[in-house]
Design a protein around this motif. Structure first.
Motif, mmCIF file in Angstrom:
data_model
loop_
_atom_site.group_PDB
_atom_site.id
_atom_site.type_symbol
_atom_site.label_atom_id
_atom_site.label_comp_id
_atom_site.label_asym_id
_atom_site.label_seq_id
_atom_site.Cartn_x
_atom_site.Cartn_y
_atom_site.Cartn_z
ATOM 1 N N SER A 144 -14.633 54.179 37.443
ATOM 2 C CA SER A 144 -15.978 54.774 37.938
ATOM 3 C C SER A 144 -17.337 54.198 37.704
ATOM 4 O O SER A 144 -18.100 53.837 38.673
ATOM 5 C CB SER A 144 -16.111 56.178 37.334
ATOM 6 O OG SER A 144 -17.151 56.900 37.716
ATOM 7 N N VAL A 147 -17.139 51.194 40.479
ATOM 8 C CA VAL A 147 -17.388 51.578 41.562
ATOM 9 C C VAL A 147 -18.864 52.185 41.746
ATOM 10 O O VAL A 147 -19.559 51.654 42.888
ATOM 11 C CB VAL A 147 -16.283 53.017 42.069
ATOM 12 C CG1 VAL A 147 -16.727 53.565 43.291
ATOM 13 C CG2 VAL A 147 -15.100 52.510 41.974
ATOM 14 N N ASP A 148 -19.323 52.507 40.737
ATOM 15 C CA ASP A 148 -20.950 52.822 40.868
ATOM 16 C C ASP A 148 -21.754 51.475 41.000
ATOM 17 O O ASP A 148 -22.777 51.512 41.782
ATOM 18 C CB ASP A 148 -21.030 53.773 39.603
ATOM 19 C CG ASP A 148 -21.070 55.032 39.585
ATOM 20 O OD1 ASP A 148 -20.734 55.595 40.661
ATOM 21 O OD2 ASP A 148 -20.948 55.540 38.492
ATOM 22 N N LYS A 156 -17.392 55.780 47.222
ATOM 23 C CA LYS A 156 -16.788 56.473 46.147
ATOM 24 C C LYS A 156 -16.482 57.950 46.516
ATOM 25 O O LYS A 156 -15.585 58.718 45.931
ATOM 26 C CB LYS A 156 -17.967 56.717 45.004
ATOM 27 C CG LYS A 156 -17.429 57.110 43.507
ATOM 28 C CD LYS A 156 -18.237 56.987 42.526
ATOM 29 C CE LYS A 156 -17.754 57.705 41.351
ATOM 30 N NZ LYS A 156 -18.853 57.412 40.225
ATOM 31 N N THR A 160 -12.984 60.541 46.136
ATOM 32 C CA THR A 160 -13.106 61.837 45.490
ATOM 33 C C THR A 160 -12.664 63.138 46.054
ATOM 34 O O THR A 160 -12.786 63.263 47.401
ATOM 35 C CB THR A 160 -14.616 62.088 45.450
ATOM 36 O OG1 THR A 160 -15.313 60.938 44.657
ATOM 37 C CG2 THR A 160 -15.113 63.474 44.503
ATOM 38 N N PHE A 165 -13.505 62.518 41.017
ATOM 39 C CA PHE A 165 -13.327 61.126 41.537
ATOM 40 C C PHE A 165 -12.135 60.544 40.985
ATOM 41 O O PHE A 165 -11.669 60.395 39.590
ATOM 42 C CB PHE A 165 -14.216 60.036 40.886
ATOM 43 C CG PHE A 165 -14.129 58.603 41.203
ATOM 44 C CD1 PHE A 165 -13.900 58.267 42.790
ATOM 45 C CD2 PHE A 165 -14.127 57.672 40.251
ATOM 46 C CE1 PHE A 165 -13.731 57.030 43.052
ATOM 47 C CE2 PHE A 165 -14.010 56.339 40.642
ATOM 48 C CZ PHE A 165 -13.797 55.811 41.950
ATOM 49 N N SER A 168 -10.220 54.321 43.317
ATOM 50 C CA SER A 168 -11.397 53.195 43.621
ATOM 51 C C SER A 168 -10.894 52.583 44.821
ATOM 52 O O SER A 168 -9.934 52.372 45.244
ATOM 53 C CB SER A 168 -11.521 52.407 42.581
ATOM 54 O OG SER A 168 -10.234 51.596 42.344
ATOM 55 N N SER A 374 -10.695 47.314 40.664
ATOM 56 C CA SER A 374 -11.797 47.948 41.062
ATOM 57 C C SER A 374 -12.992 46.947 40.683
ATOM 58 O O SER A 374 -14.172 47.121 40.945
ATOM 59 C CB SER A 374 -12.196 49.444 40.287
ATOM 60 O OG SER A 374 -12.306 48.998 38.913
#
Length: 461
Positions: A144, A147-148, A156, A160, A165, A168, A374
Motif C-alpha cells: 500500500s 502504491v501511494d 490505487k 480496491t 485495497f 497493486s 509494486s
C-alpha cells in the motif's frame, strides 16, 4: 487445463549460503515459517554487491512462490527475467505459470483449494469477481505504501474492492494512439491535429487528395479478434466519451448510471460513425465499412505501409505489429499521436489498460514478492528488458525500449493527465465483454444506432 510454465530456479542453498553470495540464512535470530526461513531486520545477513535495493525484502531458505497470470510467450520470458535479481538476492524461487484460460482456471483453482500465491489479474472487473470468492487477502502495508508513493490515486482505486485495497498495479498500456506515416505527412504538408475538429478536417483533406496505394481511404480499421471481435471498436467510443463528455460522465457510464442511450454516449457513437460509416473515409485497401468486422485488428494498420490508408487508431502495444525493419519514431516510417481532445488547451485525456497483482496468502515470501512487484525497482528492471510500460512514477521513461514507449510513460506520469481505465474492462462482463463488442460489430455493419444502443443498454444486469 492448458498452461504454459516457465520456472526460474536462480538460487540454490548450500550449507546455508545462497549462490551469488547474496544472503546467508545462518543468523541465529532468523524468524521461521512453515514455507521457509527469513532473516530478521536486525539479523546478521550480509547483502552482496548489487543487492542493496533488495535488503528490505528479507532473505529466505527453501522458499518458493507461484506467480500465475495470462502472460505468455516472449513476454512471459521477459517477466521471469525481471525476477532474477529478486531471486538471487532473497533466495525466493519464483515459478511463473501462464494460462490463456486464466479467467476460468483461477476460479477452478480457488474452489479446489489450489490457489496460487500471487496472480496477475488483467482487469479490475475480474479482480472484483476473484475477490468475491473470499480467497484474496488484503494488500500488506508495504505494498500500500509503494502504491501511494508511485501511483496516482486512480490506479490505487482500481485495485480496491469496496473500501479494501487488494492489488497493486503492475504494467500498463496507453490507448487512443493514431498511427501514421511521418513521410506521408511531410510530403503532403499535413500537420498533426490538436483537436477533434482538426482531425476531421485532416481526414476530409486526405480523402480529397487520395493516396498512392490501391483503393485508398484515409482510415483503416479492423475489429476481428476471434471470440473478442469488436473490442477495438469499444476503444474508439471510450476515447470519445472521455474527451467529449469528461471524466465524470465517463465514470457514471462505467458505473451504469449514464445509459448507453444517453445524449453523451450517443454523440460518441455518432462521432465514430462520422468516420467508420463514411464510404469516402474507410476502409483503406480493405473494403467498405462492413469489412471492418472481418479485418483482424493486428493487420488493419499495416495498410499504411502500402499507401492504402493514412491513419489507424490503436493502443501503444500495436508497435509490436509493425514488420521487422520498420522504424517507429517521429522521423521514422511510422509514428503516432494521441486522439485529440475537443479543445486543444484541455489537459491530456487518455484511456488505457493495466494489470494488478493480488495475493492469496500472507506468507513472508509472498509478501516479499508482492512488495517487490509494486516497487520502482521492479518497474525499472522490467521496462529496461523491453516490450512493456508502467504507470509507476518512479520509472525512468528513458528505460523504455522505444520512443513510443517513452512517450506513453511520460503521458501516464503527467501531473495534469486525466487517465481512465478501459471502460469495457470495468463494466459487467455481460456488457463490456459481450453486448458492447457485438454492438460495435452491428453498428459498422449497418444496424441503426438507436437499435444498437438500446440492445447494449438492455443487456446491463
Amino acid at each position: 487445463m492448458k498452461r504454459r510454465s516457465l520456472s526460474l530456479v536462480a538460487v540454490a542453498a548450500a550449507s546455508g549460503l545462497f549462490i551469488a553470495g547474496c544472503s546467508s540464512s545462518d543468523d541465529p535470530e532468523a524468524s521461521t515459517s512453515a514455507e521457509g526461513t527469513a532473516t530478521s531486520d536486525g539479523g546478521g545477513a550480509t547483502m552482496a554487491a548489487g543487492c542493496e535495493d533488495y535488503g528490505d525484502y528479507g532473505t529466505f531458505d527453501s522458499a518458493a512462490v507461484e506467480l500465475y497470470g495470462t502472460i505468455s510467450g516472449v513476454e512471459a520470458e521477459q517477466l521471469t527475467e525481471s525476477l532474477v535479481p529478486f531471486e538471487e538476492c532473497t533466495g525466493v524461487v519464483v515459478t511463473y505459470n501462464g494460462s490463456d484460460e486464466f479467467e476460468t482456471e483461477i476460479n477452478i483453482r480457488v474452489e479446489g483449494g489450489n490457489a496460487p500465491d500471487l496472480a496477475i489479474i488483467p482487469q479490475p472487473g475480474l479482480l472484483q469477481r476473484v475477490v468475491g470468492t473470499g480467497a484474496v487477502v488484503p494488500a500488506p502495508d508495504a505494498v500500500s505504501a509503494n502504491v501511494d508513493e508511485f501511483w496516482s490515486p486512480d490506479w490505487k482505486n482500481y485495485g480496491t474492492v469496496g473500501t479494501t485495497f487488494y492489488a497493486s498495479p503492475l504494467m500498463a498500456s496507453v490507448k487512443g494512439w493514431v498511427w501514421y506515416s511521418p513521410t506521408e505527412f511531410a510530403e503532403n504538408g499535413y500537420e498533426v491535429p490538436t483537436t477533434w475538429d482538426e482531425l476531421m478536417d485532416l481526414t476530409a483533406t486526405m480523402a480529397d487528395n487520395g493516396g498512392p496505394g490501391p483503393n485508398y481511404k484515409p482510415w483503416c480499421i479492423g475489429f476481428e479478434s476471434g471470440t473478442a471481435t469488436g473490442w477495438s471498436g469499444t476503444d474508439w467510443i471510450e476515447d470519445l466519451v472521455l474527451r467529449q463528455a469528461g471524466p465524470d460522465a465517463y465514470d457514471a457510464w462505467v458505473a451504469g448510471d449514464l445509459d448507453f442511450t444517453s445524449p453523451e454516449i450517443t454523440k460518441a457513437f455518432e462521432s465514430f460513425g462520422d468516420i467508420a460509416l463514411n464510404a469516402d473515409y474507410v476502409n483503406g485497401g480493405l473494403g467498405d465499412s462492413a469489412s471492418i468486422v472481418d479485418t483482424a485488428f493486428q493487420e488493419a494498420g499495416l495498410e499504411i505501409l502500402n499507401g492504402s490508408c493514412s491513419l489507424h487508431h490503436q493502443a501503444s502495444f500495436y508497435e509490436a505489429q509493425w514488420p521487422e525493419g520498420t522504424t517507429v519514431a517521429e522521423d521514422g516510417d511510422i509514428w503516432a499521436f494521441l486522439t485529440p481532445n475537443v479543445n486543444a488547451d484541455d489537459p491530456a485525456a487518455v484511456t488505457g489498460g493495466g494489470e494488478f497483482v493480488a495475493a492469496f496468502n500472507d506468507k513472508p515470501e509472498t509478501v516479499a514478492l508482492q512488495t517487490y512487484l509494486s516497487s520502482d525497482t521492479w518497474a525499472n528492471e522490467r521496462v529496461s528488458i523491453g516490450g512493456v510500460i508502467s504507470a509507476n512514477k518512479g520509472l525512468d521513461p528513458a528505460n523504455a525500449s522505444s520512443p513510443i514507449g517513452q512517450a506513453s510513460i511520460e503521458i501516464l506520469q503527467g501531473e495534469d493527465t486525466t487517465f481512465r481505465f478501459d471502460a469495457s474492462d470495468l463494466m459487467p462482463a455481460v456488457v463490456g465483454a459481450s453486448s458492447f463488442w457485438t454492438g460495435m460489430n452491428d453498428y459498422v455493419s449497418g444496424t441503426p444506432l438507436n437499435t444498437v444502443l438500446t440492445d447494449i443498454e438492455n443487456s446491463w444486469p
